[in-house]
Scaffold this motif. Structure first.
Motif, mmCIF file in Angstrom:
data_model
loop_
_atom_site.group_PDB
_atom_site.id
_atom_site.type_symbol
_atom_site.label_atom_id
_atom_site.label_comp_id
_atom_site.label_asym_id
_atom_site.label_seq_id
_atom_site.Cartn_x
_atom_site.Cartn_y
_atom_site.Cartn_z
ATOM 1 N N UNK A 1 0.825 -1.206 0.000
ATOM 2 C CA UNK A 1 0.000 0.000 0.000
ATOM 3 C C UNK A 1 0.860 1.257 0.000
ATOM 4 N N UNK A 2 2.036 1.125 0.570
ATOM 5 C CA UNK A 2 2.941 2.276 0.590
ATOM 6 C C UNK A 2 3.770 2.352 -0.700
ATOM 7 N N UNK A 3 3.555 1.389 -1.587
ATOM 8 C CA UNK A 3 4.254 1.419 -2.865
ATOM 9 C C UNK A 3 5.553 0.635 -2.865
ATOM 10 N N UNK A 4 5.760 -0.208 -1.846
ATOM 11 C CA UNK A 4 6.981 -1.032 -1.808
ATOM 12 C C UNK A 4 6.629 -2.401 -2.365
ATOM 13 N N UNK A 5 7.226 -2.755 -3.501
ATOM 14 C CA UNK A 5 6.812 -3.979 -4.192
ATOM 15 C C UNK A 5 7.855 -5.079 -4.215
ATOM 16 N N UNK A 6 9.106 -4.693 -4.270
ATOM 17 C CA UNK A 6 10.091 -5.637 -4.774
ATOM 18 C C UNK A 6 10.762 -6.492 -3.721
ATOM 19 N N UNK A 7 10.121 -6.571 -2.578
ATOM 20 C CA UNK A 7 10.736 -7.322 -1.504
ATOM 21 C C UNK A 7 10.740 -8.810 -1.749
ATOM 22 N N UNK A 8 9.674 -9.311 -2.334
ATOM 23 C CA UNK A 8 9.519 -10.757 -2.316
ATOM 24 C C UNK A 8 9.032 -11.357 -3.613
ATOM 25 N N UNK A 9 8.641 -10.531 -4.580
ATOM 26 C CA UNK A 9 8.016 -11.129 -5.745
ATOM 27 C C UNK A 9 8.955 -11.213 -6.928
ATOM 28 N N UNK A 10 8.902 -12.322 -7.620
ATOM 29 C CA UNK A 10 9.485 -12.344 -8.942
ATOM 30 C C UNK A 10 8.410 -11.895 -9.906
ATOM 31 N N UNK A 11 8.779 -11.742 -11.175
ATOM 32 C CA UNK A 11 7.797 -11.321 -12.164
ATOM 33 C C UNK A 11 7.746 -9.806 -12.248
ATOM 34 N N UNK A 12 8.407 -9.112 -11.328
ATOM 35 C CA UNK A 12 8.432 -7.664 -11.397
ATOM 36 C C UNK A 12 9.596 -7.259 -12.301
ATOM 37 N N UNK A 13 9.310 -6.375 -13.287
ATOM 38 C CA UNK A 13 10.355 -6.034 -14.246
ATOM 39 C C UNK A 13 11.630 -5.555 -13.564
ATOM 40 N N UNK B 1 18.786 -15.952 -23.103
ATOM 41 C CA UNK B 1 18.364 -14.738 -23.788
ATOM 42 C C UNK B 1 17.076 -14.989 -24.565
ATOM 43 N N UNK B 2 16.976 -16.175 -25.241
ATOM 44 C CA UNK B 2 15.788 -16.387 -26.053
ATOM 45 C C UNK B 2 14.619 -16.894 -25.218
ATOM 46 N N UNK B 3 14.892 -17.487 -24.028
ATOM 47 C CA UNK B 3 13.769 -18.028 -23.269
ATOM 48 C C UNK B 3 13.356 -17.114 -22.116
ATOM 49 N N UNK B 4 13.893 -15.910 -22.089
ATOM 50 C CA UNK B 4 13.529 -14.982 -21.021
ATOM 51 C C UNK B 4 12.045 -14.662 -21.076
ATOM 52 N N UNK B 5 11.391 -14.601 -19.908
ATOM 53 C CA UNK B 5 9.980 -14.220 -19.953
ATOM 54 C C UNK B 5 9.880 -12.776 -20.419
ATOM 55 N N UNK B 6 8.811 -12.507 -21.159
ATOM 56 C CA UNK B 6 8.622 -11.130 -21.615
ATOM 57 C C UNK B 6 8.314 -10.231 -20.434
ATOM 58 N N UNK B 7 8.979 -9.103 -20.364
ATOM 59 C CA UNK B 7 8.698 -8.182 -19.272
ATOM 60 C C UNK B 7 7.443 -7.388 -19.630
ATOM 61 N N UNK B 8 6.370 -7.544 -18.818
ATOM 62 C CA UNK B 8 5.139 -6.835 -19.185
ATOM 63 C C UNK B 8 5.352 -5.336 -19.052
ATOM 64 N N UNK B 9 4.938 -4.622 -20.077
ATOM 65 C CA UNK B 9 5.101 -3.169 -20.066
ATOM 66 C C UNK B 9 3.898 -2.557 -19.388
ATOM 67 N N UNK B 10 4.143 -1.515 -18.624
ATOM 68 C CA UNK B 10 3.027 -0.765 -18.055
ATOM 69 C C UNK B 10 2.626 0.306 -19.060
ATOM 70 N N UNK B 11 1.372 0.310 -19.430
ATOM 71 C CA UNK B 11 0.892 1.320 -20.381
ATOM 72 C C UNK B 11 -0.286 2.034 -19.725
ATOM 73 N N UNK B 12 -0.242 3.335 -19.702
ATOM 74 C CA UNK B 12 -1.324 4.084 -19.052
ATOM 75 C C UNK B 12 -2.618 3.906 -19.828
ATOM 76 N N UNK B 13 -3.743 4.089 -19.151
ATOM 77 C CA UNK B 13 -5.031 4.004 -19.834
ATOM 78 C C UNK B 13 -5.116 5.066 -20.930
#
Ligand code: URA
Length: 305
Positions: free
Chosen positions: A18-30, A88-100
């Motif tokens: 909620x405070x905007x801290x994300x990267x402590x524990x999750x993978x999948x974050x760009x 390099x070829x099997x890297x998961x695609x990093x999802x891009x954030x696109x504004x509405x």
């Protein structure tokens, strides 16, 4: 871990989120992934595991002493020298954030007030018994489309349905919903006068944060709902709503207190009611955000002349 300890840990992680801290524990974050990819990969199996999409708690690196180093077993077979080039070829695609705002151009034709209800109904019908993303198979009971006035001047966007919403098919009807109702009343409005929706329409299991693929899949429908309702103001409740609507990940502190834009509406960011239930000391701050909205809408708090 005991149930209580797990609950406490979850509450703490949610509090940080909620405070905007994300990267402590999750993978999948760009950001997390990029940092990790920059680490040297030592062995074939380490490389293989590094590319797996698993959620792991951070592990303390063992302290190597001179004697423990001598006991590290050496690999019996030479390690195949392929992983680094394969990755390099099997890297998961990093999802891009696109504004509405950037997802699609604004519609050229707008719906007349009398036609908005039917236009929203058409979107609901198009969604159908949706199976477009993994949340369809994660224990969902009801799709939570939205609630409120199709001609509302004010729209609230939350994160995703919880257990109560999933059971009733309506957004913000649980404890967080009661607090949202109080916030709306304090603004001098009735719940029926505003429009309420979420970033995702299906409940994420155990109320986890929606994954990017889930939010991105669902966005097309929320975007069209916003374009039909055409609210004057949107309030993003919490960082998930702010992240996806604005297309950027930033701490709430940096997003609150200023106007943003979203699909022709002015957008304000405030704390999610569920966060305010966990940390009621922040209610005063949320009230400041709502007062900014009230000023813009020419609203006065009830009983304030
Ligand atoms: N939290 C949300 O973000 N949305 C709801 O509908 C309920 C709780």
């Amino acid at each position: 871990m005991t149930g209580e300890a797990e609950q406490q840990l979850r509450a703490y992680v949610e509090y940080l989120r909620d405070l905007g801290v994300y990267n402590l524990y999750r993978r999948g974050d760009p950001v997390f992934e990029k940092a990790e990819q920059e680490q040297p990969v030592a062995t074939a199996s380490a490389a293989a595991h590094a590319s797996e999409q698993v959620t792991v708690a951070p592990v303390q690196a063992p302290v190597l002493t001179a004697s423990s180093m001598r006991t590290i077993p050496q690999p019996a077979q030479p390690t195949p020298a392929t992983p680094l080039t394969l990755r390099a070829s099997s890297e998961p695609e990093i999802p891009k954030l696109i504004s509405f705002n950037d997802l699609a151009p604004l519609p050229e034709v707008r719906h007349e007030p009398a036609a908005k209800s039917a236009a929203l109904e058409a979107i609901r019908e198009e969604i159908g018994d949706c199976t477009r993303c993994p949340l369809a198979y994660a224990g969902r009971h009801k799709i939570v489309f939205a609630d409120g006035d199709p001609n509302a001047r004010l729209m609230f966007v939350g994160e995703g349905p919880g257990a109560d919403e999933d059971a009733q098919g309506l957004p913000f009807v649980g404890k967080a919903g009661q607090l949202l109702n109080n916030m709306i009343t304090a603004m001098g409005l009735k719940r029926e006068q505003v429009y309420i929706a979420n970033i995702v329409k299906c409940r994420p299991p155990a109320n986890r944060v929606p994954e990017p693929v889930e939010a991105n899949t669902c966005s097309q429908f929320l975007l069209r709902q916003i374009d039909v309702v055409q609210p004057q103001i949107i309030v993003a409740l919490g960082s998930t709503a702010a992240t996806y609507l604005l297309g950027r990940k930033q701490s709430l502190a940096g997003l609150r207190g200023i106007w943003h834009s979203c699909r022709g509406a002015k957008l304000a960011v405030t704390y999610h009611p569920a966060f305010l239930l966990r940390d009621p000391r922040q209610k005063g701050e949320a009230w400041k955000d709502l007062q900014m909205v009230m000023k813009e809408m020419g609203l006065k708090a009830p009983g304030k002349g």
